[in-house]
Scaffold this active site. Structure first.
Site, PDB file in Angstrom:
ATOM      1  N   HIS A 172       0.823  -1.212   0.000  1.00 19.39           N
ATOM      2  CA  HIS A 172       0.000   0.000   0.000  1.00 19.39           C
ATOM      3  C   HIS A 172       0.861   1.268   0.000  1.00 19.39           C
ATOM      4  O   HIS A 172       1.600   1.497   0.959  1.00 19.39           O
ATOM      5  CB  HIS A 172      -0.884  -0.047   1.249  1.00 19.39           C
ATOM      6  N   ARG A 173       0.803   2.021  -1.069  1.00 21.60           N
ATOM      7  CA  ARG A 173       1.675   3.202  -1.268  1.00 21.60           C
ATOM      8  C   ARG A 173       3.143   2.761  -1.194  1.00 21.60           C
ATOM      9  O   ARG A 173       4.000   3.494  -0.686  1.00 21.60           O
ATOM     10  CB  ARG A 173       1.382   4.302  -0.243  1.00 21.60           C
TER      11      ARG A 173
ATOM     12  N   GLU B 151       0.783  -0.351  -4.705  1.00 28.29           N
ATOM     13  CA  GLU B 151      -0.401   0.490  -4.892  1.00 28.29           C
ATOM     14  C   GLU B 151       0.078   1.929  -4.930  1.00 28.29           C
ATOM     15  O   GLU B 151       0.943   2.325  -4.115  1.00 28.29           O
ATOM     16  CB  GLU B 151      -1.375   0.278  -3.728  1.00 28.29           C
TER      17      GLU B 151
ATOM     18  N   ASP C 211      -1.051   6.263  -5.743  1.00 31.43           N
ATOM     19  CA  ASP C 211      -2.136   7.250  -5.849  1.00 31.43           C
ATOM     20  C   ASP C 211      -1.740   8.293  -6.887  1.00 31.43           C
ATOM     21  O   ASP C 211      -0.696   8.939  -6.747  1.00 31.43           O
ATOM     22  CB  ASP C 211      -2.347   7.935  -4.502  1.00 31.43           C
TER      23      ASP C 211
ATOM     24  N   HIS D 219      -0.616  10.823  -2.117  1.00 33.91           N
ATOM     25  CA  HIS D 219      -1.928  10.423  -1.592  1.00 33.91           C
ATOM     26  C   HIS D 219      -2.857  11.591  -1.262  1.00 33.91           C
ATOM     27  O   HIS D 219      -3.990  11.654  -1.716  1.00 33.91           O
ATOM     28  CB  HIS D 219      -1.755   9.545  -0.348  1.00 33.91           C
TER      29      HIS D 219
ATOM     30  N   GLU E 225      -4.413   3.820  -8.243  1.00 39.49           N
ATOM     31  CA  GLU E 225      -5.632   4.493  -7.767  1.00 39.49           C
ATOM     32  C   GLU E 225      -5.691   5.904  -8.328  1.00 39.49           C
ATOM     33  O   GLU E 225      -4.754   6.695  -8.152  1.00 39.49           O
ATOM     34  CB  GLU E 225      -5.671   4.562  -6.224  1.00 39.49           C
TER      35      GLU E 225
ATOM     36  N   LYS F 279      -6.812   9.164  -7.533  1.00 38.16           N
ATOM     37  CA  LYS F 279      -7.204   9.793  -6.264  1.00 38.16           C
ATOM     38  C   LYS F 279      -7.954  11.094  -6.555  1.00 38.16           C
ATOM     39  O   LYS F 279      -7.431  11.972  -7.231  1.00 38.16           O
ATOM     40  CB  LYS F 279      -5.935  10.046  -5.446  1.00 38.16           C
TER      41      LYS F 279
ATOM     42  N   ASP G  42       0.468  -2.031   4.476  1.00 39.03           N
ATOM     43  CA  ASP G  42       1.683  -1.217   4.600  1.00 39.03           C
ATOM     44  C   ASP G  42       2.892  -2.115   4.889  1.00 39.03           C
ATOM     45  O   ASP G  42       4.033  -1.664   4.777  1.00 39.03           O
ATOM     46  CB  ASP G  42       1.541  -0.228   5.765  1.00 39.03           C
TER      47      ASP G  42
HETATM   48  O1  G3P Z   1      -5.859   0.689  -2.204  1.00 38.62           O
HETATM   49  C1  G3P Z   1      -6.730   0.962  -1.172  1.00 38.62           C
HETATM   50  C2  G3P Z   1      -6.471   2.227  -0.411  1.00 38.62           C
HETATM   51  O2  G3P Z   1      -5.340   2.866  -0.905  1.00 38.62           O
HETATM   52  C3  G3P Z   1      -7.598   3.171  -0.394  1.00 38.62           C
HETATM   53  O3  G3P Z   1      -7.460   4.166   0.558  1.00 38.62           O
HETATM   54  O4  G3P Z   1      -6.905   6.387   1.391  1.00 38.62           O
HETATM   55  O5  G3P Z   1      -5.178   4.644   1.362  1.00 38.62           O
HETATM   56  O6  G3P Z   1      -5.917   5.683  -0.749  1.00 38.62           O
HETATM   57  P1  G3P Z   1      -6.306   5.259   0.629  1.00 38.62           P
HETATM   58 CA    CA Z   2      -4.597   4.574  -2.312  1.00 40.74          CA
END
Ligand code: G3P
Ligand code: CA
Length: 272
Positions: A40-41, A67, A69, A82, A141, A143, A266
């Protein structure tokens, strides 16, 4: 040929029916297919989120996807960050969409996490595709796409430029909380899997899931919404499930038990 082979196998099975049935009964239940690990990120538990340091670490940790953004600068460059402002994750202030690329690029995106990462920069979408294509899957994503009209077309153009609009060339998924944006992305990128990000129980009904399946291949709920029934319903509608954001080993275990297809975390090393 495949059909003839199937007939022979079927006949043999019928001839030896009792022992065949016994063998089936003794078989352990099919293990759930490998759960994919989505950093995640990037591996953002250990390195500053949405930086090359975090993405490189995810590759090193053998995650299946990073992942990212995607947002847009004032002068039209797609960048990976993000929040809608640079305040939390850099040493600057201001909205992403009100700053030029040069202004954003000049910021330090690493020190807020640890001095060890001083000098990390906000990456561009282009450089992330170039650096990680074929090395690791990329869960993209969009965003707040409502802030950036036309970002779906720009994303599609960039994926096409890297030949990432065809599944055989690398694993990419495009996802968003903005469902209209994802319908548009589906039209522009007919062969790229689309994901819907869900964080409201109103979007967990059978009817909602059926509607998502008209254009999405991934149904990605926050882990607090996940039940085995929800996962089964998404599967029944032909979608995979990647759930977020696991930040503890307990949450990872819970999501494994729920039989999700991917865990967005994470800490990629928490998923064994
Ligand atoms: O990939 C899921 C997640 O990233 C969605 O929430 O706020 O972390 O972008 P957020
Ligand atoms: Ca995200």
């Amino acid at each position: 040929m495949k059909k003839i082979l199937g007939l022979v196998v079927g006949l043999s099975a019928a001839l030896f029916l009792p022992s065949y049935q016994e063998a089936q009964a003794e078989k352990p239940p099919k293990p759930h297919q490998k759960t994919e690990i989505v950093a995640h990120r990037g591996a953002s538990g250990y390195a500053p989120e949405n930086t090359l340091a975090a993405f490189d670490l995810a590759v090193k940790m053998k995650a299946d996807y990073i992942e990212i953004d995607v947002q847009r600068t004032k002068d039209g460059k797609l960048v990976i960050i993000h929040d809608n402002t640079v305040d939390r994750t850099t040493d600057g202030t201001g909205k992403v969409g009100s700053l030029t690329f040069d202004e954003i690029r000049a910021l330090d995106a690493g020190s807020w996490k640890s001095e060890e990462f001083a000098g990390e920069r906000v990456p561009t979408f282009d450089e992330v595709l170039k650096r990680y294509k074929g090395k690791i899957g990329i869960l993209i994503e969009l965003k707040s796409p409502e802030l950036y009209p036309g970002i779906e077309e720009e994303t599609a153009d960039l994926l096409k430029a890297y030949h990432l609009d065809k599944p055989r060339n690398g694993k990419v998924i495009v996802q968003s909380f903005n469902f209209e944006s994802m319908k548009k992305a589906d039209q522009l990128l007919s062969r790229v899997p689309i994901g819907v990000l869900v964080n409201r129980s109103a979007d967990t009904t059978d009817e909602a899931i059926e509607q998502f399946s008209a254009y999405a291949e991934y149904y990605n709920p926050s882990y607090g919404l996940v039940t085995e029934e929800l996962v089964a319903k998404a599967h029944e509608e032909g979608m995979k499930v990647q759930s977020w954001t696991a930040r503890s080993k307990e949450t990872v275990q819970f999501l494994l038990q729920m039989k999700v297809d991917g865990i967005i975390t994470d800490y990629p090393d928490y998923v064994k």
